[in-house]
Enzyme design. Structure first.
Site, PDB file in Angstrom:
ATOM      1  N   TYR A 161      37.506  13.439 -15.395  1.00  0.00           N
ATOM      2  CA  TYR A 161      38.255  14.173 -16.431  1.00  0.00           C
ATOM      3  C   TYR A 161      39.701  14.427 -15.988  1.00  0.00           C
ATOM      4  O   TYR A 161      40.600  14.557 -16.796  1.00  0.00           O
ATOM      5  CB  TYR A 161      37.534  15.475 -16.769  1.00  0.00           C
ATOM      6  N   LYS A 168      43.042  21.536 -19.921  1.00  0.00           N
ATOM      7  CA  LYS A 168      42.093  22.432 -20.601  1.00  0.00           C
ATOM      8  C   LYS A 168      42.085  23.812 -19.941  1.00  0.00           C
ATOM      9  O   LYS A 168      41.895  24.830 -20.619  1.00  0.00           O
ATOM     10  CB  LYS A 168      40.687  21.824 -20.616  1.00  0.00           C
TER      11      LYS A 168
HETATM   12  P1  NAP Z   1      40.132  12.101 -31.495  1.00  0.00           P
HETATM   13  O1  NAP Z   1      39.343  11.832 -32.705  1.00  0.00           O
HETATM   14  O2  NAP Z   1      40.795  10.936 -30.830  1.00  0.00           O
HETATM   15  O3  NAP Z   1      41.203  13.253 -31.807  1.00  0.00           O
HETATM   16  C1  NAP Z   1      42.338  13.499 -31.009  1.00  0.00           C
HETATM   17  C2  NAP Z   1      43.491  13.690 -31.952  1.00  0.00           C
HETATM   18  O4  NAP Z   1      44.700  14.058 -31.260  1.00  0.00           O
HETATM   19  C3  NAP Z   1      43.798  12.402 -32.710  1.00  0.00           C
HETATM   20  O5  NAP Z   1      43.826  12.670 -34.092  1.00  0.00           O
HETATM   21  C4  NAP Z   1      45.182  12.035 -32.187  1.00  0.00           C
HETATM   22  O6  NAP Z   1      45.952  11.311 -33.118  1.00  0.00           O
HETATM   23  C5  NAP Z   1      45.764  13.411 -31.952  1.00  0.00           C
HETATM   24  N1  NAP Z   1      47.011  13.354 -31.211  1.00  0.00           N
HETATM   25  C6  NAP Z   1      47.264  12.773 -30.008  1.00  0.00           C
HETATM   26  N2  NAP Z   1      48.572  12.890 -29.701  1.00  0.00           N
HETATM   27  C7  NAP Z   1      49.156  13.557 -30.726  1.00  0.00           C
HETATM   28  C8  NAP Z   1      50.487  13.979 -31.013  1.00  0.00           C
HETATM   29  N3  NAP Z   1      51.500  13.753 -30.170  1.00  0.00           N
HETATM   30  N4  NAP Z   1      50.723  14.638 -32.165  1.00  0.00           N
HETATM   31  C9  NAP Z   1      49.733  14.870 -33.045  1.00  0.00           C
HETATM   32  N5  NAP Z   1      48.449  14.501 -32.835  1.00  0.00           N
HETATM   33  C10 NAP Z   1      48.176  13.842 -31.704  1.00  0.00           C
HETATM   34  O7  NAP Z   1      39.215  12.752 -30.362  1.00  0.00           O
HETATM   35  P2  NAP Z   1      38.316  14.097 -30.315  1.00  0.00           P
HETATM   36  O8  NAP Z   1      37.319  13.814 -29.254  1.00  0.00           O
HETATM   37  O9  NAP Z   1      37.889  14.498 -31.676  1.00  0.00           O
HETATM   38  O10 NAP Z   1      39.347  15.150 -29.693  1.00  0.00           O
HETATM   39  C11 NAP Z   1      39.735  16.351 -30.348  1.00  0.00           C
HETATM   40  C12 NAP Z   1      39.818  17.487 -29.349  1.00  0.00           C
HETATM   41  O11 NAP Z   1      38.510  17.773 -28.864  1.00  0.00           O
HETATM   42  C13 NAP Z   1      40.671  17.206 -28.107  1.00  0.00           C
HETATM   43  O12 NAP Z   1      41.363  18.377 -27.749  1.00  0.00           O
HETATM   44  C14 NAP Z   1      39.620  16.872 -27.056  1.00  0.00           C
HETATM   45  O13 NAP Z   1      40.088  17.098 -25.734  1.00  0.00           O
HETATM   46  C15 NAP Z   1      38.565  17.878 -27.461  1.00  0.00           C
HETATM   47  N6  NAP Z   1      37.218  17.647 -26.905  1.00  0.00           N
HETATM   48  C16 NAP Z   1      36.606  16.434 -27.060  1.00  0.00           C
HETATM   49  C17 NAP Z   1      35.337  16.230 -26.523  1.00  0.00           C
HETATM   50  C18 NAP Z   1      34.650  14.898 -26.660  1.00  0.00           C
HETATM   51  O14 NAP Z   1      33.705  14.647 -25.895  1.00  0.00           O
HETATM   52  N7  NAP Z   1      35.020  14.055 -27.601  1.00  0.00           N
HETATM   53  C19 NAP Z   1      34.697  17.276 -25.839  1.00  0.00           C
HETATM   54  C20 NAP Z   1      35.335  18.506 -25.711  1.00  0.00           C
HETATM   55  C21 NAP Z   1      36.604  18.672 -26.240  1.00  0.00           C
HETATM   56  P3  NAP Z   1      45.851   9.686 -33.132  1.00  0.00           P
HETATM   57  O15 NAP Z   1      44.445   9.261 -32.977  1.00  0.00           O
HETATM   58  O16 NAP Z   1      46.405   9.311 -34.430  1.00  0.00           O
HETATM   59  O17 NAP Z   1      46.604   9.239 -31.919  1.00  0.00           O
END
Ligand code: NAP
Length: 269
Positions: A161, A168
């Site tokens: 990570y 985080k």
């Molecule tokens: P995701 O679908 O890829 O979402 C991440 C989002 O962040 C995407 O919409 C991306 O846009 C956006 N982003 C990145 N850079 C940006 C910028 N400069 N300005 C505006 N938007 C931006 O992945 P996700 O897993 O749902 O992640 C969402 C959150 O959940 C994150 O904070 C992640 O760390 C957290 N999280 C995820 C998990 C997991 O296992 N998936 C677990 C715990 C926490 P684009 O795709 O258009 O680049």
């Protein structure tokens, strides 16, 4: 009466229908919320791929606004909240579901992270929450609820990570400070710490599949969390069901975070 009837808000961070922000959106929509969305700016205006992939999801659920916003750009954030004011007047909630680290810096080791990569990761994954809170609070004269997405890698060392764990940790700390600063305005700020879920972002995390296996074997519920469960907890934190909760990091991870050693029956594949 629907939980979110009469409530209006913004969702940052839908990339596609696997996104956690989309799972939260589905719950908010089901409960009657009025919603506005952002997407990353398109590099080629003649081929607006980013806008198209988000529009395809949010138009059918009656999105009140969809605007391009790169959270690294103050002008984009200003434009987004100006449009939210024009569209909604006041807002009741914001979903911040955004994180990013350059892949070379994310793959580790942490001590090898570049200065620029660190700044970019912190800017997009942490500062953006502060920048959003600053603008959102001006549209929340009667209070509101803001949530961000976190992961256990901010509290403990999760190999793979890497720099995102540092982000985080800072994000969860900022949730406490923001909750303190905005509490007197009746604005709540909470983090939802989700277990691993397959999305576009998580595909960049090394050994993600073995992380999924480990959760299934070790978590008290002996299974991984479903994205729908994360969506429902998002709904809880954004609704009046949680009016006494702020500054919290709420784990939605089948209980994995309480374990200190594998259970006797754990089998790792
Ligand atoms: P995701 O679908 O890829 O979402 C991440 C989002 O962040 C995407 O919409 C991306 O846009 C956006 N982003 C990145 N850079 C940006 C910028 N400069 N300005 C505006 N938007 C931006 O992945 P996700 O897993 O749902 O992640 C969402 C959150 O959940 C994150 O904070 C992640 O760390 C957290 N999280 C995820 C998990 C997991 O296992 N998936 C677990 C715990 C926490 P684009 O795709 O258009 O680049």
């Amino acid at each position: 009466m629907s939980l979110m009837a009469g409530k209006r808000g913004l969702v940052f961070g839908i990339a596609n229908d696997y996104s956690i922000a989309w799972a939260i959106t589905e719950q908010l929509h089901k409960e009657g919320a009025e919603l506005g969305f952002t997407h990353l700016p398109d590099r080629d205006p003649a081929n607006p791929k980013m806008e198209r992939r988000v529009r395809k999801l949010v138009d059918p659920i009656g999105a009140k606004m969809l605007v391009s916003c790169d959270v690294q750009q103050d002008a984009d954030l200003d434009k987004t909240f100006a449009l939210a004011k024009e569209t909604f007047g006041e807002i009741d909630f914001v979903v911040h579901s955004i994180a990013y680290a350059p892949i070379d810096d994310l793959k580790g080791p942490v001590y090898g992270c570049s200065r620029d990569g660190f700044k970019t990761a912190m800017d997009i994954s942490v500062f953006s929450l502060m920048a959003i809170c600053k603008r959102a609070q001006a549209l929340m004269p009667n209070g509101g609820s803001i949530i961000t997405l976190s992961y256990l890698g901010g509290e403990r060392v999760i190999p793979g990570y890497n720099v995102m764990g540092l982000c985080k940790a800072a994000l969860e700390s900022s949730v406490g400070y923001l909750a303190h600063e905005l509490g007197q305005k009746k604005i709540r700020v909470n983090a939802l710490s989700a277990g691993p879920i397959k999305t576009l972002s998580s595909s960049a995390v090394k050994d993600f599949d073995s992380m999924l296996n480990m959760y299934g074997a070790m978590a008290p519920l002996r299974r991984n969390v479903e994205v729908e469960e994360v969506g429902k907890t998002g709904l809880y934190l954004l609704s009046d069901m949680s009016t006494g909760v702020t500054g919290e990091t709420l784990h939605v991870d089948s209980g994995y975070h309480v374990m200190g050693a594998p259970p006797a029956d754990a089998k790792f594949s």
